[in-house]
Every structure is written in structure tokens, then in C-alpha cells.
Design an enzyme around this catalytic site. Structure first.
Site, PDB file in Angstrom:
ATOM      1  N   ASP A  39      11.145  11.253   3.346  1.00 34.66           N
ATOM      2  CA  ASP A  39      11.369   9.932   2.742  1.00 34.66           C
ATOM      3  C   ASP A  39      12.788   9.451   3.028  1.00 34.66           C
ATOM      4  O   ASP A  39      13.007   8.309   3.430  1.00 34.66           O
ATOM      5  CB  ASP A  39      11.124   9.994   1.222  1.00 34.66           C
ATOM      6  CG  ASP A  39      11.448   8.670   0.540  1.00 34.66           C
ATOM      7  OD1 ASP A  39      10.622   7.739   0.639  1.00 34.66           O
ATOM      8  OD2 ASP A  39      12.531   8.553  -0.059  1.00 34.66           O
ATOM      9  N   LYS A  54      14.003   6.189   5.303  1.00 36.02           N
ATOM     10  CA  LYS A  54      14.912   5.150   4.810  1.00 36.02           C
ATOM     11  C   LYS A  54      16.136   5.020   5.714  1.00 36.02           C
ATOM     12  O   LYS A  54      16.595   3.908   6.004  1.00 36.02           O
ATOM     13  CB  LYS A  54      15.338   5.465   3.373  1.00 36.02           C
ATOM     14  CG  LYS A  54      14.220   5.192   2.380  1.00 36.02           C
ATOM     15  CD  LYS A  54      14.573   5.705   1.001  1.00 36.02           C
ATOM     16  CE  LYS A  54      13.490   5.323  -0.002  1.00 36.02           C
ATOM     17  NZ  LYS A  54      13.578   6.136  -1.231  1.00 36.02           N
ATOM     18  N   THR A 105       0.837  -1.204   0.000  1.00 38.05           N
ATOM     19  CA  THR A 105       0.000   0.000   0.000  1.00 38.05           C
ATOM     20  C   THR A 105       0.868   1.249   0.000  1.00 38.05           C
ATOM     21  O   THR A 105       2.049   1.192   0.331  1.00 38.05           O
ATOM     22  CB  THR A 105      -0.909   0.036   1.262  1.00 38.05           C
ATOM     23  OG1 THR A 105      -0.088   0.178   2.428  1.00 38.05           O
ATOM     24  CG2 THR A 105      -1.740  -1.220   1.381  1.00 38.05           C
ATOM     25  N   LYS A 132       7.864   1.202   3.541  1.00 34.21           N
ATOM     26  CA  LYS A 132       8.916   1.321   4.558  1.00 34.21           C
ATOM     27  C   LYS A 132       8.398   1.741   5.923  1.00 34.21           C
ATOM     28  O   LYS A 132       9.136   1.694   6.913  1.00 34.21           O
ATOM     29  CB  LYS A 132      10.030   2.244   4.063  1.00 34.21           C
ATOM     30  CG  LYS A 132       9.706   3.717   4.051  1.00 34.21           C
ATOM     31  CD  LYS A 132      10.809   4.548   3.420  1.00 34.21           C
ATOM     32  CE  LYS A 132      10.708   4.588   1.918  1.00 34.21           C
ATOM     33  NZ  LYS A 132       9.499   5.206   1.324  1.00 34.21           N
ATOM     34  N   GLU A 143      13.198  -5.948   1.535  1.00 34.83           N
ATOM     35  CA  GLU A 143      14.282  -5.472   0.658  1.00 34.83           C
ATOM     36  C   GLU A 143      13.888  -4.248  -0.154  1.00 34.83           C
ATOM     37  O   GLU A 143      14.710  -3.369  -0.405  1.00 34.83           O
ATOM     38  CB  GLU A 143      14.749  -6.614  -0.260  1.00 34.83           C
ATOM     39  CG  GLU A 143      16.016  -6.302  -1.044  1.00 34.83           C
ATOM     40  CD  GLU A 143      17.210  -5.947  -0.160  1.00 34.83           C
ATOM     41  OE1 GLU A 143      17.356  -4.728   0.097  1.00 34.83           O
ATOM     42  OE2 GLU A 143      17.976  -6.820   0.254  1.00 34.83           O
ATOM     43  N   VAL A 189      14.232   0.246   0.779  1.00 42.03           N
ATOM     44  CA  VAL A 189      15.310   1.224   0.564  1.00 42.03           C
ATOM     45  C   VAL A 189      15.975   0.890  -0.767  1.00 42.03           C
ATOM     46  O   VAL A 189      16.300  -0.267  -1.025  1.00 42.03           O
ATOM     47  CB  VAL A 189      16.366   1.170   1.694  1.00 42.03           C
ATOM     48  CG1 VAL A 189      17.537   2.094   1.382  1.00 42.03           C
ATOM     49  CG2 VAL A 189      15.749   1.549   3.038  1.00 42.03           C
TER      50      VAL A 189
END
Lengths: 336, 336
Positions: B212, B216, B88, B117, B141, B144
Site C-alpha cells: 500500500d 502511494k 471500488t 489509487k 486527491e 494518498v
């Protein structure tokens, strides 16, 4: 607790750095794998061999412990080990005697780790198949870019991708020489400085003539693209003909000269090239200073992924880490 | 032959690209794992949910197959799957509802793959421990650098190394904007071009303000350095204040501006920074053009290893590959 026994064929810088690194990770091995790793055999060309089934204390190793009459095969055939580590100096033109060492150990049903790229460049398929037949592992992470995980990147992390090309700067010595020449240092002085820093061999011709890069390209292609070629089949040009004038001319065009490698399969045939190449200032290859190197792996599903090995740091032995990481893989795969 | 059943929570670009990629690798799954992967549940926010225990033919998927009254939890609680995929859109400020989706599926003893994430940035430790308790895998995986194997690089190929720092350029949108501004394009036009090319969200503020990148960085630090922080604790500066004049001034000093991220543990405390930084022309960050990105992992045994994701290619969905690579890992780890 499980004990894993190792025979070190060759005990120069890499072998000794590996033994020290292993000591630093004693607790890690115990905690992660409930395992203890001991060195039960060591052999060197000049000193002969030591075999101690209960383990050799490498910090207390003295010349008189070596048996001058025993050679690599005496250690390999003793069978007193679980993993044979091939750490002898490479003969790029034949891959020997390293290939015979590896073949014999695999034949005896032992796992093999090689830091010597000869066996992978010359006889990969045979050795891989022999290991499979015997149910053991044949690992070789340290053979290209030292401990930088280029094979494992492809095999463990790019699973399911088809590899369509490998390329990059694979040889640290020539990259160092070219970088020094850009600063105005002469070819000869650059080679001498590399020797002083310890990463250039007495005979630098295998690096300068592109044989080392060709052997690494061959090794990568054999392993990652499942082809069967030898360094002789690589279209190879070294850096011996490059002059300061060439480098200055490149500079005036906004370019630099790098020894690039590239391997792919064209019309079903493996094609590998090692060649000094003009690259644009500011592009990735030009950021490789001194002993840095990189490999780019092109794939169908993921496009290109690049991995970089930074310039050598005197206190870190990247090659020894490659050997250790292969040992950890054996412990992982044989974990109950 | 083994059948592995998947529930896709979210079915936008990534989910659809994943379904296509899976079809391309049907034979590979059969040959390598003797397995067949089928999608048994799909849900989207606007259309509702489809559940077919024998598999959904995604090429024949039509709106009327969806049940508008069913939501993500209806699919998750149906239990008709082995792997839940959280695909999503992210809410960076809360990590919800993705975290609840992941938690519920893990609680039911299902493997989870997330491309979102949020759960890794906000609740990694809890979810990792829950997965461990339930004996299932929690993989991420794609969170990032898309499918570029950064977590797997660290976990599978740098085994035994202690990770001392993670750094790099993590956000493609801001790097693209900065690259365009260097060419003389205005900030607004660069954002617009990114939207046109499909990688900039309608609301670009999460990228531009550095959220963002911070999420990460948090995710990488939580996973690779075993710390417990959230994006709120990152010392974060976005690129919203950067002007064309700043970029020109940098250029006259032989420098460029890049949004760099860096995380390390200092005095036992995790410290993460996201900040526009002046870097020397010709250094690695300056080779990152457009949507390229990189992560450098510093370790005690191996020094620094860098992995680069090349600029997006329209025909390749890097994120979908990240999801596929996690699925292959589940198949590897559950292979008998």
C-alpha cells in the site's frame, strides 16, 4: 505574449530575493502563462523611487537611478503597473503606512500582493471588500509562515470545509530563542545569535512580547474565519518573563515551553490567545526546532490538517516565494 | 441552477459517507456554485446497479432498486452522468478493474474522480493524457492520505516549484501496528484491534508487506515528479519481520522504528524506497501516533513543506472529503 508589470513598494531582502527568483522562473512564466513579468517601479524609504515603464533591470540598479523626491505614493499613483507589491517593514501597532499603500493601489484598480501583515491584521475586511468591488485580487500568502501556503491550503485545498480553529507556533524568533535556552544559551545570547543569522530585527520586542504572533493569529482569523479583530484584542503573553529555571523545571516534568497560538469563535465571538504553554515532550510542537513553525487548521469535514515550515535555510528565501506564489495565482486567475 | 450528475462505481463506506457529506453541503453548493449535485448511478459488485436520470435518493435506497444484471460498465456506458467516481476496493497488484472503469469514462468525455489509487499507481500518465485529450478532469486527491490535500498542496499552492523529493509515513495501518507494539501489544493483537476499529482490511498483507505504501509512493511520484513507474519498481520492505525485540532495542538507543517512504529522481531515474527505518526519538516521524501520517514535499524554491493527517476520528470520513474536494474542484474549474 502577455506582460505583467509590477511596482515594488519596499526593496529590502524580500524584494531583492523576489527579483532574483523571478529571473530563475522566466522560462516557467513563458511556458505556463505565455507571460513576461517586469518590474516597472521600485521605491525605498532611504533612496526614493525609480519608475521605468519598459522595466527595470534590477541587476543593473544603481543609486543614481532613484529620484529622491519621489515616495511610495508617487510610484503607486503613477499607475505604471498591474500588481503593487507591499514589501515595506511592518509597523505592527498600526499597520501603517502599508494599509494606505494597499488601499490606494486597490482603489486605482490594481492587484495587490502584500508580504506585510499589517494590512491583513488591521483592515482585512475593508481591503478584501474594496478589491472585490474593483474586480482585482488582494493576496497575502507571505504574511504568515512566509511562503508556506497556509491561506492557500485553506482556501484552495480545504474548499467546502468550515474552519473551526487555527492554532500552532507562528513566530520563528521566539521558538528559536526557546530552543537555544533549552541548550543552555542565555536569553540575550540567543537573541544576538538570531540577529547574526539575520532573522531577528534590531528591535526584537515585537517578537518577544508576542505581538508578531498576535498579528499573525489576527490575520489568519480575519481571513479564514471571516471575523473582524485586531492584534489588540488577542489575549497575549510574550516570552520575556521565561527564565532558564522555568525551562529546566518543565524538562524535569517531561515537558517543554512553546509559544502557542490558538484562535476560535466561541459563542459567536472571536477569541484569540498567544501564550507560553507547557507541552509534552514528543508532541508535535516539541519537534519544532529553531525557526520552524506550524499551523493546524481544524475543520468540520476533514478534522485537523497541519502544515509545517521547516527551519530557515540560508540559501532559500521563503518569504520571496510567498510573493512569487501570489503572482502565479494572479497569472492563473487572469489567464484567458 | 446547474445540475452536476454523478455515477458512483462502488458504494461501500466511502461512497455512503460521501453521499451524507454531500447532503450537508447542499446549501454550500447552491450558494457558491449555483449548482446542485445529484447521484444518477450507483453500482456495487454484489447488488448490481441502479440508474435514475433524475437522481437517486440515497436515504431511501433499497436492495430491490438494484438491477442484478447490470455491472459497472453498464452504469459507465449509460452516459447518464457528468462525473464518474471510482470507489471500488483496490487491487494493488494490477490496478484493475478500476483502471478500465476510469479509462472508459474518460473515453466517453466524462470527468473522473478516483479514490482508488490503482489507476494512479499503474497508469497515471496514460489516463492524464487521455483526460487532457478529451478536455475533462481526472482527479485523485483521496488516493494518498485520504482527504488531506497533498496533491492539491503541490499543484495549487506550491506552483512554480520544482519538486525534488517526496517522503513520509504513508500507511496508517503499519504505523498503528508499530505504535501498538511500542506499548507492548503483540503484532497479531494490533492487527486485530485495527480490524475492530475498521481501518484494517480482512487481508492485511498489502499493508504489512508495504504494498500500500509503495502504491502511494508510486502515485505521488507519477503525479508530482512526472515520472512513470509502478509499485513493482519500488525498493520495498514491509514490517512483517519486525519483532518486539527490535522495537525494544531501538528504544534503548533513543530511537523508534517507522515505515518511511522516500522518492526522488537520481541521475534521471526515479528511485523509490519503502523501508522500516530507525528514527530519533523526538523527531517528526515519532510524533505520528496510531493512524496519523505525513508527507514532506521538498522543492527548489521553498525548501521542505510538510502536511500531516491526524489520526482517524470515527465520526469523520477523511476519504469521503477527498472525493468531495475533487468534486468542488470540478465545479470551480467548470464555473462560467
Amino acid at each position: 505574449m502577455k506582460t505583467i508589470r509590477m511596482a515594488l513598494i519596499g526593496y529590502g531582502n524580500v524584494g531583492q530575493a523576489f527579483a532574483r527568483m523571478l529571473k530563475r522562473r522566466e522560462d516557467y512564466l513563458k511556458d505556463t502563462f505565455d507571460a513576461k513579468a517586469i518590474i516597472t517601479g521600485i521605491c525605498t524609504r532611504s533612496r526614493g523611487a525609480v519608475i521605468r515603464e519598459n522595466g527595470i533591470d534590477t541587476e543593473a540598479l544603481t543609486d543614481d537611478m532613484f529620484d529622491k523626491d519621489k515616495d511610495a505614493f508617487a510610484v503607486i499613483e503613477s499607475g505604471e503597473y498591474d500588481v503593487m507589491m507591499e514589501l515595506t517593514p511592518i509597523n505592527i501597532m498600526t499597520g501603517q503606512p502599508a494599509t494606505d499603500h494597499v488601499r490606494r493601489a486597490l482603489d486605482l484598480g490594481k492587484h495587490v500582493i502584500t508580504a506585510n501583515k499589517g494590512p491583513v491584521a488591521w483592515h482585512y475586511r475593508e481591503l478584501r471588500d474594496l478589491a472585490k468591488e474593483k474586480g482585482v485580487l488582494f493576496l497575502h500568502e507571505a504574511t504568515v509562515m512566509d511562503g508556506t501556503p497556509v491561506y492557500n491550503l485553506a482556501k484552495e485545498t480545504l474548499m467546502g470545509c468550515e474552519i473551526t480553529e487555527v492554532s500552532g507556533i507562528f513566530n520563528a524568533t521566539t521558538n528559536f530563542i526557546l530552543t537555544e535556552m533549552e541548550k543552555g544559551v542565555s536569553f540575550e545570547d540567543a537573541v544576538e545569535e538570531g540577529r547574526r543569522q539575520g532573522f531577528v530585527e534590531a528591535d526584537a520586542s515585537m517578537d518577544i512580547d508576542g505581538w508578531d504572533a498576535a498579528a499573525k493569529l489576527t490575520a489568519l482569523m480575519n481571513v479564514l474565519m471571516d471575523v473582524q479583530i485586531t492584534p489588540l484584542e488577542i489575549d497575549r503573553t510574550g516570552i520575556g518573563e521565561i527564565t532558564r529555571e522555568d525551562i529546566e523545571n518543565a524538562g524535569t516534568q517531561g515537558k517543554r515551553i512553546k509559544l502557542l497560538c490558538r484562535g476560535r469563535v466561541e459563542g459567536g465571538r472571536p477569541v484569540g490567545v498567544v501564550r507560553p504553554t507547557l507541552v509534552d515532550e514528543g508532541s508535535l510542537p516539541t519537534t519544532m526546532q529553531g525557526t520552524a513553525s506550524y499551523v493546524t487548521i481544524d475543520t468540520d469535514l476533514m478534522g485537523a490538517t497541519t502544515i509545517i515550515e521547516e527551519p530557515f535555510e540560508p540559501e532559500i528565501d521563503h518569504t520571496a516565494y510567498g510573493v512569487l506564489s501570489d503572482l502565479l495565482r494572479i497569472l492563473t486567475e487572469t489567464k484567458e
